[in-house]
Design an enzyme around this catalytic site. Sequence first.
Site: not given
Lengths: 177, 177
Positions: A36-38
């Site tokens: 997951v990239y935030f």
Amino acid sequence: MAEEVEVKARADPERIRRKLAELGAELVSVEEQEDVYFAHPCKDLFASDEALRLRAVGGKAELTYKGPRKPGSAKSRLEVTVLVSDAAAAEALLELLGFKEAVRVRKRRELYKLGDVEVALDTVEGLGAFVELESKGAPEERLAELLKLLGAGELVRETYAELVAKAASLPAGSGSA
Amino acid sequence: MAEEVEVKARADPERIRRKLAELGAELVSVEEQEDVYFAHPCKDLFASDEALRLRAVGGKAELTYKGPRKPGSAKSRLEVTVLVSDAAAAEALLELLGFKEAVRVRKRRELYKLGDVEVALDTVEGLGAFVELESKGAPEERLAELLKLLGAGELVRETYAELVAKAASLPAGSGSA
């Protein structure tokens, strides 16, 4: 903290596996990875070419900051990683601080060791297959040569996160017959 | 994620230890803890009564988000904690994301178990001694009664971080003879 040098290219998995066997590469692991990239609460990490990634592999999780890429066809950038005890709790904690999920990348990674080079053969959901070479010591030129030797396809500069984001923003129905 | 109920008071360590022995409390651990509280890159966590804390204990480290305190003399607030592999790397990662060290709290914590209540006898650098009761199940009234039974001093609503910040902002020489 470590400086990583990486090169990545499109790949035909069967061909890469055959070449790796010929070169005597050793299979280290096969993993299903979910990244997951935030998005940062007050800074455009995309614009500054930084990234914050939470990676879940089996029961384990790691949080990684990636600094801006340096010029060149290889990807050299600062990386700081900490292992975290619980991916779901880490995601909740980041969201409570204002970070928001931007992109989710799911892939199957076969990891090989070839001398001092790590070879990842990745099948990325929605994108297809890639081979990625990473080394702490080897110069970029040697990695690019090794890619050719493995019979990999065109070089890819973008990260998987960028490719997934790009694929998701295509107009609906584009390219379909 | 868990809702914690806590009460805290100033304490005379010798008196508390004697009372704990009389009540049959069990010593669980003695630890040197170093807590770093961070300022958020774009939000005043002090104003919203939130906190982000990195705690290092021996070789271990944990990162905790604390939500706003709910009304009452006890401290009830949302807490989300993840264990991290490396305090120094976690601190570097947070700083690369724009978080800044705001307050550092060092303390020696003796942790006791008394039924379903955790009793922490803390000696905090620059502040003195406190006893803190924490429970997931017990109502606030029972914790306040137990504090009285232990012979603790005045109730303290502020966190150690707030007390350390307050002590640091006193004008030079104030209160000194």
